[in-house]
Design an enzyme around this catalytic site. Structure first.
Site, PDB file in Angstrom:
ATOM      1  N   ASP A 292      -9.551   2.705   2.264  1.00 38.71           N
ATOM      2  CA  ASP A 292     -10.401   1.723   1.600  1.00 38.71           C
ATOM      3  C   ASP A 292      -9.857   0.311   1.832  1.00 38.71           C
ATOM      4  O   ASP A 292      -8.676   0.134   2.128  1.00 38.71           O
ATOM      5  CB  ASP A 292     -10.439   1.983   0.081  1.00 38.71           C
ATOM      6  CG  ASP A 292     -11.059   3.333  -0.245  1.00 38.71           C
ATOM      7  OD1 ASP A 292     -11.823   3.843   0.588  1.00 38.71           O
ATOM      8  OD2 ASP A 292     -10.756   3.850  -1.335  1.00 38.71           O
TER       9      ASP A 292
HETATM   10  N1  URA Z   1      -8.529   8.094  -1.047  1.00 32.50           N
HETATM   11  C1  URA Z   1      -9.075   6.973  -1.577  1.00 32.50           C
HETATM   12  O1  URA Z   1      -9.631   6.997  -2.655  1.00 32.50           O
HETATM   13  N2  URA Z   1      -8.984   5.851  -0.866  1.00 32.50           N
HETATM   14  C2  URA Z   1      -8.354   5.761   0.329  1.00 32.50           C
HETATM   15  O2  URA Z   1      -8.288   4.688   0.919  1.00 32.50           O
HETATM   16  C3  URA Z   1      -7.794   6.935   0.851  1.00 32.50           C
HETATM   17  C4  URA Z   1      -7.896   8.096   0.141  1.00 32.50           C
END
Ligand code: URA
Length: 237
Positions: free
Chosen positions: A103
């Site tokens: 993310d």
């Molecule tokens: N899980 C999440 O919620 N975000 C990420 O960036 C990676 C795994």
């Protein structure tokens, strides 16, 4: 492979620009000046140099990045800066892409390559590649949460996750944990905690399969994988 193709692939410019280099006597093959752009060279057996510097021909590149927050895991985006834009132009030339997504606000290990087969092998759900995350959580994480994660939790869309291994590093109003999962559903870690009524406030990926984040990389920095790291990644079943 044609000499002009080899040099162009390695970032020495367009075929036209490579022709200029040949004209300038900038290029040698096995120590002799090369003039012919169409000359056939074997990069494994012959030594090609430009302005006296050896060209190490590679088709594939493999980088590990410590992804900073605020940057997105994509090759291009109209609004936000991408992890690819953090690479040097010489490395961007190989058209690498991030293997999987973190993310925008997530930090940590991101593999960036142009090797589609390796990427597929690491991302395929059938391969069960473990990913380890460190997270800070708003709320007290309990042994009960660990048990729930070990069973698999139901996400907001009804999907029940595969078992995850949750280790509590600190259980407090602001807890700290390490979580190992073998899937990569959208926002998976955050949604797993939402499923037990808690919120992820900080998330960092520590490893993916055998590949561990190099602690010496500052946020936004990256380096090539070592031969050993690459061999370990490639040799998994
Ligand atoms: N899980 C999440 O919620 N975000 C990420 O960036 C990676 C795994």
């Amino acid at each position: 492979m044609r000499l002009d193709k080899l040099l162009s692939n390695m970032g020495y410019g367009s075929r036209k620009e490579v022709k200029q280099l040949l004209k300038q006597k900038a290029v040698t093959v096995d120590g002799a000046y090369a003039k012919d752009a169409a000359l056939h060279v074997d990069p494994d057996k012959q030594e090609v140099s430009v302005f006296g510097e050896r060209v190490n021909y590679t088709e594939f590149v493999y980088f590990m990045m410590n992804k900073p927050p605020g940057v997105i895991s994509a090759t291009e985006d109209l609004r936000d800066e991408t992890v690819i834009e953090l690479l040097e132009p010489l490395h961007q030339h190989f058209q690498p892409f991030p293997v999987g997504r973190l993310d925008k606000d997530t930090e940590g290990l991101l593999l960036i390559t142009n090797d589609g087969i390796l990427a597929h092998n690491l991302l395929s759900p059938k391969k069960h590649v473990p990913k380890v995350y460190y997270a800070q959580i708003e709320g007290i994480v309990t042994e009960e949460d660990c048990e729930k994660f070990a069973q698999g939790v139901e996400l907001d869309d009804g999907y029940v996750t595969k078992p995850g291994e949750l280790i509590i590093l600190k259980s407090a109003q602001q807890s700290e944990i390490e979580l190992t999962i073998q899937e990569g559903k959208f926002h998976q870690v955050k949604r797993m905690f939402e499923a037990v009524g808690k919120r992820v406030t900080y998330l960092k990926r520590l490893s993916m399969g055998s590949l561990k984040l190099d602690d010496s990389l500052a946020l936004g920095e990256y380096r090539e994988l070592t031969a050993e790291e690459l061999a370990c990644l490639q040799n998994r079943d």
